[in-house]
Design an enzyme around this catalytic site. Structure first.
Site, PDB file in Angstrom:
ATOM      1  N   HIS B 170       0.895  -1.138   0.074  1.00  0.00           N
ATOM      2  CA  HIS B 170       0.024   0.084   0.022  1.00  0.00           C
ATOM      3  C   HIS B 170       0.821   1.167   0.047  1.00  0.00           C
ATOM      4  CE1 HIS B 170      -3.363  -2.629   1.377  1.00  0.00           C
ATOM      5  NE2 HIS B 170      -2.444  -3.252   1.985  1.00  0.00           N
ATOM      6  N   SER B 291      13.873  20.371 -17.482  1.00  0.00           N
ATOM      7  CA  SER B 291      12.610  20.904 -17.887  1.00  0.00           C
ATOM      8  C   SER B 291      13.087  22.313 -18.576  1.00  0.00           C
ATOM      9  CB  SER B 291      11.927  21.545 -16.742  1.00  0.00           C
ATOM     10  OG  SER B 291      11.270  22.639 -16.791  1.00  0.00           O
ATOM     11  N   LYS B 297      15.261  21.052 -12.614  1.00  0.00           N
ATOM     12  CA  LYS B 297      14.709  19.826 -12.601  1.00  0.00           C
ATOM     13  C   LYS B 297      15.496  18.850 -13.192  1.00  0.00           C
ATOM     14  CE  LYS B 297      11.085  18.893 -11.757  1.00  0.00           C
ATOM     15  NZ  LYS B 297       9.649  18.905 -12.427  1.00  0.00           N
ATOM     16  N   GLU B 304       8.934   7.235 -16.563  1.00  0.00           N
ATOM     17  CA  GLU B 304       7.464   7.671 -17.032  1.00  0.00           C
ATOM     18  C   GLU B 304       6.904   6.930 -18.355  1.00  0.00           C
ATOM     19  OE1 GLU B 304       6.643  11.705 -15.287  1.00  0.00           O
ATOM     20  OE2 GLU B 304       8.436  11.824 -16.322  1.00  0.00           O
TER      21      GLU B 304
END
Lengths: 477, 477, 477, 477
Positions: B170, B291, B297, B304
């Site tokens: 979880h 970024s 970043k 992803e």
């Protein structure tokens, strides 16, 4: 609008949750209702109790239970099982799942000793075990039904080894085959389905129990012993994978979806064949349905539903894979959503296989209509082109010659069989071909072709394969 | 809005279609454009030419070609293959598919004799053959990439057999495991993927060629010979099934979808681990992306995308099954839509496996951060409960005792390890437990557990399995 | 096996990435290849440049650019656009996406000032803007094609207002309708599709630009001005939602999937109608395709492909929703996977609509065959039952009476129309019904029914609706 | 293995089927079981009886019923409704569906006159009517729940207008926002969902009744009157489309799937926020669940289930579209499979919305942890770059300067805020920027940005929109 139920109607829990020590307050009823899976997973009671009994025996042998404790647990579990079988088991609103329900009832019956059962075990490995036991059995049940359907198809094929019908491509009449040959195509499809399910079952045949919640146990568990007691071929190799893995559910559901796709293709054919326009088959009144408005209607609803329900099982595959997508290791509660799609896929597929087996048992074929549809000499155009090849004409040229003849006869209202010997001589440098339908069929004797003698071979081979499947299943029960 | 192209821009066909004899008029350009599959299937040129050469050799041996005709065809096909390999082959607008393109080009090179190649063959059995050859190879390529990824994971696991980290359920910290144990969970998943693909390959290993358009052939074809030449283990048993069947495409695509679901789970973990909050891993600058706006970043875009692209392959499964649903036997043009999803699934999965193997090669683990996250003594609560079980307390009661202690310590800002001997004595009737993390790990030595010695066994077993896979692949090339 | 490309073949980046300052090392070529979206998104160049020009103008007006800087940017962007339109724009391997490619080229042309364009803008809000511009146009293009198809259907319906044919339920002949009535059912379906797309367009009509990467900007941007320049009806209300939202892509793709499902139903009907058994319609040679093997074949491949390609668009919906599932706010790289499914859905649907419009233009209907199929007096069984209702018999009883008569006539080889006056009197207490087909049709004049006069009303209403759609579109271009 | 039920266990039908006159033999029990939908559609009893009463009233007004007959029917239907509401209605095994069940029971109560109700009506238009009535109400119920969830989010946002937290892209900290701003992103998403559902409801708002089985009726039905009685805004325009159309079910289910995708994103965030590593939020004990094994665990299962159940609704969309694909006009029995996915989508979505509203009510935010996570001065790197832009440096160059500074500070263990004035002067030709977090937030005041004053505007606008939705719903009940 009472059917959109308020989510606040639940009563307070009657017994403490398995984890009530940690959390100070009672669970909110809406949470209880939203998280409960017992309505879906209660059907796993057999597997759950089986798993618990095997676990208890292992605990006894490992010295973690005394004989008396084990006896209490084992006979208590037997009693709970009997309550389920007798239909007297009552699920309480606070039972989160079948595991909690069984443990709660066991506690009611044998008291504190019930609490010893969960040593070295978590619901995470327990539910994975229950579900694998179920899945293995579901595979066997599905293959049994496949064999039933194959057997009916083989019986009907045996009646129709010489019943000529057109084969279709693009739903256009293509070349003559037999009804037996057509039905055997479905037998061949179904064989792959059976093999896929047995492969899935083999991959499913690993015991997760003993993996704990995620990281095994510090207790001296004997996992191999539990595997032997429950009939698993192996134990899982990694505790994190064991509780996070639902590959077996995906694989079986995907196999069901493909099998249902085959059923949908069969369903489509029955719908087409029983149309007034085709008229190749008819349903007895026992298997047709009528219209509430139109008194003359007689519909093949069962075939339509076989077709339509394939969509449901595809939806189940999507649900499972989407549910799993992007979950980090190991167990996440999302996994609870595995049961509905798996159960639905198995149930829908079992029902549809039984329905189709029953339908083919009673389906009436109109072999005259089939032969008549196959009798257009255009369906032998390929034979003619191949004859020209045997006369030494390159196939592409032969195709063009015959194509032009077809076009010419369509223009003047004739068919290929109507062309004169002179026309054949002019077009192909040889005599007119033979347009006898049965002879044409006998010529198609390449392996896998529709010639009746080849069909006999195919049927023998198919029957042997069915027998092999049957034997394989015998070893799995 | 020129990017929504008008569908009327095609030129007239330059060469007659394969079936031009039958139809009196040229195909409409919009129809040509709408029905063409050559942009998708041109990559099958290798398989197409291989299949044609095997077919030609069989025709020669069956006496349907003279040695000179065969020689012309074979060297002509060789030339066409070389044109493809050299990048000089030009697809014409009127080429319906790769088969037509190859035959057209062969005709341009060797003239009328090219027309002999299609004897006893239809595009229906030809495309099924090409696609099965491709599919078998795709399975091998996929398993190779799986082995690569497994090997990297095993190497990294070997470095981290004692690197403690929390396991999660979880996404909450659960119990201590090691990084090796975690990585081995992925190795275990991937093994199932490899086996599924090899099962799919085995089921795919049947030659459809010789089934004709739907009903075999009247020519004396030797299908077993063609199967031997092309390396197929068997020939298909029913001509109608052979041209209507796309089970192999569904099965492989579904196996890819499940494999990509595993990749998406790995991707999710890398995203989580490289977050500032977890800080368990970091990407080197070569493998991170920045970024366009935010100068600070550093993102794990590749992870992803592995996650996001699993969605694409699931879409491919849906496309294939929906496409097949409800099609009557045998070939229907809908089947043309099989290639895009199969190719996309194979390509996406191959790319993602390579990317992840490369990523794990360079991923930097912060084992201090991991150990620190695992050091909360709460993670040993289960150990404590199991200790109480060894002291004879029923597990459910032990769970409650420890749960209450956890709750108490959370209230007063302590942890389990802070409790006094007196408190332990009061709560559990015994001494305080040992909270040493490494000892706790060594205690989890049940089969499949994270104890380093058990991990060593797991790694050996996993390496042997990888070797077995590698050996199996060697026999398939 | 060179077609399973090695993922290591990329060359080093030629220009620094947009974020090269932050990361010390060059991006690995495999990462570059895996993350690049330029092959898919390059088609957005129009929207990208449009968006950049509007942004630049706003920066000028906000005092963030001097007129000279703005002029350099604007004419540089114009030049880049012209290169794209002329086909001379060369995408470099290191271009991550269309935005980087445009900015890189702009930099090559106008130097450092190009770097001013990105002030107050991130690729996150930029790509969302580009994609919404595209999506709005795609909706308009789709509705245009719907109108085209509706218009052809209306024209063909006008020719066949009195062409009787059977309607079907369960593919069984049900009751007489007209071909016009049948075609108008498709017009009605398509209207809903058009409205759904216009609703989706309206919801898409919000400008995200100015949301930055996720948290807006500290620069004095005038978002309303940019919206006005780009023709957006509104600006997005929340910067996090604006960059994380792909609802519009899902909604349009889902609308395409339903529209393609309608096209698949039309495709199925054309396949059925052009079968030898139905014979309701025929394709001209320009729109049929033949067989590479069977010289006599003439197939409706385009209709089959319309049916099969609906599966692809459904796959696209699944991809999009699965991709989005479970992503935390705000932008995640997974979102890059939005383009392929959206583009594929739009392209496939546009092509299919054009193909079907063209197909209905040339489809030949065999109205004799249709009338003949409708002439079985069983199709008027419901009329008879309704007549009995008018005579005062409860419908359920009337249904039973007529059902029994149908069964009796089937047994003795007659039809309802063959029953004698005496038999009618005995069964229904009245005279024999009228079995005139055209009269039966005229009786069905309830709103929405097939009576020719009602059809005329329907057609008028449908034409008006098409005109309203056309007018609505005019305002959107 | 009794849970894989034999399909032969049904008893003989107790009452004749609606179409028993036509078919001579009783339906086979297995067919009866396979085709029955009553278990799914019984929940439509309210709509079914409502529809029947409206139909009866229209028949009365059209002179097809006497007042006495109408009275008998109407009060009989009222009685049946009361039996349902009281839970005393017993579904018989032979009831095919809710329509048959109601008609059977009506017949038991009022005898032959019950048979008059079906005049001018078929189950095809009846079920379409029932389902549309249900669907319209489901849309209203869903929008009500959306409003509930939006209202809770707005209330919590109002508490946290100045609670700073990091925004994330790629799950990496990006720039400072507020918790209010984050929650408002979800409010914005949900607004689109509500609008989509209202659009779907509007398109659903057409009465199919009066379309008969497929071809209208020969009886003088007044469809507009029935529409008025049932509250439909319009009547359907084409009888074939009316019985074949399930667009409304697809559209609503697709809207639910997208809405559930939003819920899954919210669920993912709660899982992430409540992890030990993030620690942004905590669940009260009433809303957390524990572990059966690990005494210390406290999990956000409800959030995980919200995430997992989105998969189910996506599966429902796939089922519906696949089921419809390729069906010729008009009604086919496959359509029966529309109910399960629609009902499941509506129920799952309603439950999840209620659960999330309840969860946000009680969720505890740790604003200190959030502020701490936002306090890294790296998160202001964009602010610095934008400051340089205001000093006249092109953004791309500013980005590079700041990126290099970030890299330098990471190397030497500092942060941007630690750089000296001299370093700033050297790098940017100006003073050091201001790194005050609250000031940074106030700077982001572009429309849609996170500045508290802009948030106040957003909240006002959002509240007004919620009020508008509420008002719109009032007119629909």
């Amino acid at each position: 609008m009472s059917r959109f139920a308020s989510s606040a109607g639940c009563t307070a829990p009657l017994v403490p949750k398995l984890w009530a020590g940690r959390l100070g307050e009672h669970t909110s009823p809406i949470v209880e209702r939203y998280t409960s899976s017992v309505a879906d997973d209660v059907r796993l009671y057999v597997e759950d109790i089986e798993g618990s009994r095997a676990h208890a025996r292992m605990l006894l042998e490992a010295g973690l239970l005394t004989p008396a404790q084990h006896e209490a647990l084992d006979s208590g579990l037997q009693t709970v099982l009997e309550e389920f079988e007798a239909g007297t088991f009552v699920v309480e609103p606070a039972d989160e799942d079948v595991h909690s329900a069984v443990e709660r009832r066991l506690h009611e019956q044998i008291g504190t000793v019930a609490g010893m059962l969960h040593a070295g075990r978590s619901r995470n490995d327990q539910v994975a075990t229950d579900l694998r036991l179920f899945a293995k059995r579901a595979c066997v049940a599905l293959v049994e039904r496949i064999i039933e359907l194959q057997s009916v198809l083989l019986r009907r094929a045996a009646e129709h080894r010489e019943s000529v019908m057109p084969s279709y491509t693009h739903l256009q009449r293509a070349q003559p085959v037999t009804l037996a040959h057509h039905l055997l195509a479905h037998v061949a499809m179904l064989r792959r389905d059976a093999e896929r399910l047995l492969d899935a079952r083999r991959r499913c045949d690993e015991l997760p129990l003993g993996s704990g919640a995620v990281a095994g146990s510090t207790l001296p568990l004997d996992r191999a012993r539990v595997a032997a007691l429950l009939g698993f071929a192996a134990v899982s190799q990694n505790s994190m994978d064991a509780v996070a893995d639902r590959d077996f559910a995906v694989e079986i559901t995907a196999a069901c979806a493909l099998l249902m796709t085959h059923c949908s293709r069969i369903g489509e054919e029955i719908v087409v064949w029983t149309s007034a326009e085709f008229g190749f088959a008819a349903l007895p009144d026992t298997h047709a349905t009528g219209s509430s408005l139109m008194p003359q209607k007689k519909n093949a609803d069962v075939a339509e539903l076989a077709r339509g329900r394939s969509a449901r099982v595809l939806g189940d595959v999507v649900t499972l894979l989407t549910m799993l997508k992007g979950l980090p290791l190991a167990y996440n509660r999302d996994l609870q959503e595995d049961k509905r799609p798996l159960f639905d896929a198995v149930d829908t597929t079992l029902d549809t296989l039984a329905m189709l087996a029953n339908l083919f048992e009673v389906l009436r074929f109109d072999t005259d209509a089939m032969r008549s549809a196959a009798s257009d000499s255009d369906l032998l155009a390929t034979d003619v082109a191949e004859l020209l090849v045997l006369r030494g004409i390159p196939f592409r040229q032969a195709h063009e010659i015959v194509g032009s003849l077809v076009r010419r006869t369509h223009t003047d209202g004739r068919s290929l069989a109507d062309l004169s010997a002179a026309e054949w001589e002019a077009a192909s440098g040889g005599a007119a071909p033979d347009f006898d339908l049965d002879a044409a069929l006998r010529r198609r004797k390449t392996l896998g072709g529709p010639a009746p003698e080849e069909t006999a071979r195919q049927m023998d081979a198919a029957r042997r394969r069915v027998e092999q499947l049957r034997t394989a299943l015998d070893g799995m029960r």
